[in-house]
Design a protein around this motif. Structure first.
Motif, mmCIF file in Angstrom:
data_model
loop_
_atom_site.group_PDB
_atom_site.id
_atom_site.type_symbol
_atom_site.label_atom_id
_atom_site.label_comp_id
_atom_site.label_asym_id
_atom_site.label_seq_id
_atom_site.Cartn_x
_atom_site.Cartn_y
_atom_site.Cartn_z
ATOM 1 N N ALA A 22 0.834 -1.201 0.000
ATOM 2 C CA ALA A 22 0.000 0.000 0.000
ATOM 3 C C ALA A 22 0.867 1.248 0.000
ATOM 4 O O ALA A 22 0.589 2.224 -0.724
ATOM 5 C CB ALA A 22 -0.921 -0.008 1.218
ATOM 6 N N LEU A 23 1.929 1.237 0.782
ATOM 7 C CA LEU A 23 2.858 2.366 0.823
ATOM 8 C C LEU A 23 3.490 2.600 -0.538
ATOM 9 O O LEU A 23 3.578 3.741 -1.021
ATOM 10 C CB LEU A 23 3.933 2.097 1.878
ATOM 11 C CG LEU A 23 5.047 3.133 2.015
ATOM 12 C CD1 LEU A 23 4.478 4.475 2.453
ATOM 13 C CD2 LEU A 23 6.100 2.648 3.020
ATOM 14 N N THR A 24 3.915 1.525 -1.197
ATOM 15 C CA THR A 24 4.508 1.634 -2.532
ATOM 16 C C THR A 24 3.543 2.296 -3.509
ATOM 17 O O THR A 24 3.918 3.175 -4.292
ATOM 18 C CB THR A 24 4.895 0.238 -3.049
ATOM 19 O OG1 THR A 24 5.919 -0.316 -2.218
ATOM 20 C CG2 THR A 24 5.409 0.298 -4.489
ATOM 21 N N LEU A 25 2.287 1.887 -3.472
ATOM 22 C CA LEU A 25 1.293 2.418 -4.394
ATOM 23 C C LEU A 25 0.990 3.893 -4.129
ATOM 24 O O LEU A 25 0.860 4.692 -5.060
ATOM 25 C CB LEU A 25 0.012 1.597 -4.302
ATOM 26 C CG LEU A 25 0.117 0.168 -4.837
ATOM 27 C CD1 LEU A 25 -1.086 -0.652 -4.395
ATOM 28 C CD2 LEU A 25 0.242 0.171 -6.360
ATOM 29 N N LEU A 26 0.887 4.247 -2.879
ATOM 30 C CA LEU A 26 0.604 5.643 -2.530
ATOM 31 C C LEU A 26 1.759 6.548 -2.935
ATOM 32 O O LEU A 26 1.547 7.657 -3.445
ATOM 33 C CB LEU A 26 0.313 5.768 -1.038
ATOM 34 C CG LEU A 26 -1.012 5.144 -0.581
ATOM 35 C CD1 LEU A 26 -1.077 5.094 0.940
ATOM 36 C CD2 LEU A 26 -2.191 5.926 -1.142
ATOM 37 N N GLU A 27 2.965 6.081 -2.730
ATOM 38 C CA GLU A 27 4.126 6.875 -3.145
ATOM 39 C C GLU A 27 4.203 6.970 -4.663
ATOM 40 O O GLU A 27 4.576 8.022 -5.210
ATOM 41 C CB GLU A 27 5.400 6.278 -2.560
ATOM 42 C CG GLU A 27 5.498 6.467 -1.046
ATOM 43 C CD GLU A 27 6.758 5.867 -0.454
ATOM 44 O OE1 GLU A 27 7.145 6.301 0.653
ATOM 45 O OE2 GLU A 27 7.361 4.971 -1.085
ATOM 46 N N ALA A 28 3.833 5.889 -5.358
ATOM 47 C CA ALA A 28 3.817 5.924 -6.823
ATOM 48 C C ALA A 28 2.798 6.927 -7.339
ATOM 49 O O ALA A 28 2.954 7.484 -8.433
ATOM 50 C CB ALA A 28 3.512 4.533 -7.377
ATOM 51 N N ALA A 29 1.755 7.162 -6.536
ATOM 52 C CA ALA A 29 0.723 8.130 -6.909
ATOM 53 C C ALA A 29 1.119 9.559 -6.549
ATOM 54 O O ALA A 29 0.335 10.486 -6.767
ATOM 55 C CB ALA A 29 -0.588 7.770 -6.224
ATOM 56 N N HIS A 235 -3.759 -10.074 -1.832
ATOM 57 C CA HIS A 235 -4.405 -8.775 -1.642
ATOM 58 C C HIS A 235 -4.165 -7.940 -2.893
ATOM 59 O O HIS A 235 -3.099 -8.006 -3.506
ATOM 60 C CB HIS A 235 -3.811 -8.068 -0.420
ATOM 61 C CG HIS A 235 -4.593 -6.885 0.037
ATOM 62 N ND1 HIS A 235 -4.529 -5.666 -0.602
ATOM 63 C CD2 HIS A 235 -5.468 -6.728 1.071
ATOM 64 C CE1 HIS A 235 -5.321 -4.806 0.029
ATOM 65 N NE2 HIS A 235 -5.904 -5.429 1.041
ATOM 66 N N VAL A 236 -5.165 -7.171 -3.281
ATOM 67 C CA VAL A 236 -5.051 -6.380 -4.508
ATOM 68 C C VAL A 236 -3.847 -5.445 -4.468
ATOM 69 O O VAL A 236 -3.221 -5.174 -5.506
ATOM 70 C CB VAL A 236 -6.361 -5.607 -4.771
ATOM 71 C CG1 VAL A 236 -6.654 -4.604 -3.652
ATOM 72 C CG2 VAL A 236 -6.346 -4.938 -6.139
ATOM 73 N N ALA A 237 -3.475 -4.962 -3.285
ATOM 74 C CA ALA A 237 -2.311 -4.072 -3.172
ATOM 75 C C ALA A 237 -1.037 -4.797 -3.589
ATOM 76 O O ALA A 237 -0.160 -4.204 -4.228
ATOM 77 C CB ALA A 237 -2.174 -3.549 -1.748
ATOM 78 N N GLN A 238 -0.910 -6.069 -3.232
ATOM 79 C CA GLN A 238 0.269 -6.835 -3.607
ATOM 80 C C GLN A 238 0.386 -6.971 -5.118
ATOM 81 O O GLN A 238 1.471 -6.861 -5.685
ATOM 82 C CB GLN A 238 0.213 -8.228 -2.976
ATOM 83 C CG GLN A 238 0.276 -8.260 -1.469
ATOM 84 C CD GLN A 238 0.068 -9.665 -0.944
ATOM 85 O OE1 GLN A 238 -1.060 -10.156 -0.861
ATOM 86 N NE2 GLN A 238 1.159 -10.335 -0.593
ATOM 87 N N VAL A 239 -0.740 -7.221 -5.772
ATOM 88 C CA VAL A 239 -0.732 -7.399 -7.224
ATOM 89 C C VAL A 239 -0.392 -6.089 -7.923
ATOM 90 O O VAL A 239 0.463 -6.044 -8.822
ATOM 91 C CB VAL A 239 -2.096 -7.932 -7.708
ATOM 92 C CG1 VAL A 239 -2.097 -8.079 -9.228
ATOM 93 C CG2 VAL A 239 -2.411 -9.274 -7.046
ATOM 94 N N LEU A 240 -1.024 -5.005 -7.511
ATOM 95 C CA LEU A 240 -0.805 -3.715 -8.156
ATOM 96 C C LEU A 240 0.607 -3.188 -7.919
ATOM 97 O O LEU A 240 1.174 -2.496 -8.765
ATOM 98 C CB LEU A 240 -1.826 -2.694 -7.654
ATOM 99 C CG LEU A 240 -3.289 -2.978 -8.003
ATOM 100 C CD1 LEU A 240 -4.202 -1.967 -7.321
ATOM 101 C CD2 LEU A 240 -3.505 -2.964 -9.511
ATOM 102 N N ALA A 241 1.181 -3.549 -6.770
ATOM 103 C CA ALA A 241 2.539 -3.083 -6.452
ATOM 104 C C ALA A 241 3.609 -4.027 -6.967
ATOM 105 O O ALA A 241 4.801 -3.716 -6.906
ATOM 106 C CB ALA A 241 2.692 -2.905 -4.937
ATOM 107 N N GLY A 242 3.209 -5.195 -7.470
ATOM 108 C CA GLY A 242 4.191 -6.167 -7.935
ATOM 109 C C GLY A 242 4.953 -6.801 -6.806
ATOM 110 O O GLY A 242 6.041 -7.344 -6.993
ATOM 111 N N ASP A 243 4.369 -6.764 -5.594
ATOM 112 C CA ASP A 243 5.040 -7.300 -4.412
ATOM 113 C C ASP A 243 4.558 -8.726 -4.181
ATOM 114 O O ASP A 243 3.920 -9.034 -3.186
ATOM 115 C CB ASP A 243 4.731 -6.419 -3.200
ATOM 116 C CG ASP A 243 5.547 -6.799 -1.986
ATOM 117 O OD1 ASP A 243 6.550 -7.516 -2.136
ATOM 118 O OD2 ASP A 243 5.176 -6.374 -0.877
ATOM 119 N N LEU A 244 4.868 -9.620 -5.121
ATOM 120 C CA LEU A 244 4.381 -10.988 -5.055
ATOM 121 C C LEU A 244 5.370 -11.898 -4.345
ATOM 122 O O LEU A 244 4.999 -12.719 -3.537
ATOM 123 C CB LEU A 244 4.079 -11.510 -6.459
ATOM 124 C CG LEU A 244 3.093 -10.622 -7.248
ATOM 125 C CD1 LEU A 244 2.932 -11.133 -8.662
ATOM 126 C CD2 LEU A 244 1.759 -10.556 -6.548
ATOM 127 N N GLY A 245 6.632 -11.770 -4.662
ATOM 128 C CA GLY A 245 7.695 -12.435 -3.927
ATOM 129 C C GLY A 245 7.548 -13.933 -3.757
ATOM 130 O O GLY A 245 8.092 -14.510 -2.838
#
Length: 256
Positions: A22-29, A235-245
């Motif tokens: 979520a942090l990654t996505l917010l910063e990307a925005a 979680h959708v945040a993981q998919v959108l951030a590419g944080d699948l690992g």
């Protein structure tokens, strides 16, 4: 935009990687993100169980920690729904606190709703674009759907990220978790989640994606207990951030 990120107690305790996504996505925005270290729980378990005293105490704490931000973003429809729609009930007999709730509530957003409706995240800004191979199906969590109107937003963002979504039958139907419902009515809960798992399997999708960790743990747990160790639950945040690992939440498969 100055954004306060409420991680949620369940994410903090069980899947902190969702908070990082979520942090990654917010910063990307382009958001300036703050994560108050003193945050704990929004009070939803107490409120849902009728313990208004405990719920109010945590609600006051939440308001004091987050009312100074331009926006408050929560990667959970259940917690977001509690703050945005139920805090007013907790403070209905206290005009001073109710006024603070009424000023805060319009600035509280579930994560995908904020990214889609407010930040208007563009396809080129999505860190996870192209990171997940194969189609997914999407489960609409009850509180996000019914209290916050979250349905189109996550699907639109997944589409922007190049993720194919195969709709399951009754995607809007409960997974059977419902907080303490799953504990009090275990047999009914199991029957509901079994139907959800069948609907997931029928799509042929390699993963089920959703926006609430409670639902995520419930569905994932049932899939694993019934022998499905292949369908990923993300979680959708993981998919959108590419944080699948490589992490699908099963034991020993990584994650932060």
């Amino acid at each position: 935009m100055k954004v306060g990120l409420f991680v949620t107690c369940l994410v903090d305790a069980m899947r902190p990687e969702i908070g990082f996504s979520a942090l990654t996505l917010l910063e990307a925005a382009g958001c300036e993100v703050f994560v108050p270290e003193s945050q704990t729980c929004c009070g939803q378990p107490g409120y849902s169980s009728g313990d208004r005293k405990a719920a109010r105490s945590l609600a006051e704490k939440f308001i004091e920690e987050f009312e100074g931000f331009e926006y408050v973003v929560i990667p959970s429809g259940s917690c977001g729904g509690n703050v945005k729609t139920h805090y007013a009930d907790l403070f209905r007999d206290d005009p001073a606190w109710l006024a603070r709730v009424e000023r805060l509530a319009p600035r509280v957003y579930e994560l995908t709703d904020f990214l889609y409706s407010v930040a208007k995240l563009t396809p080129g800004s999505l860190p996870g674009q192209g990171g997940l191979a194969g189609a997914v199906t999407y489960h609409d969590s009850c509180c996000g759907l019914r209290e916050l109107g979250v349905q189109r937003q996550p699907r639109a963002l997944l589409e922007q990220a190049g993720v194919e979504v195969k709709e399951m039958r009754d995607s809007r139907q409960c997974c059977g978790f419902g907080g303490t419902f799953a504990l009090k009515y275990g047999d009914i809960s199991s029957a509901i989640v079994d139907e959800k798992c069948r609907n997931i399997h029928d799509t042929g999708a390699r993963a089920v994606v959703l926006g609430d960790l409670g639902c995520m743990l419930n569905i994932e747990g049932r899939l694993r207990r019934t022998g499905d160790h292949d369908t990923r639950v993300l979680h959708v945040a993981q998919v959108l951030a590419g944080d699948l690992g490589g992490n699908d939440g099963t034991a020993g498969k990584g994650g932060r």
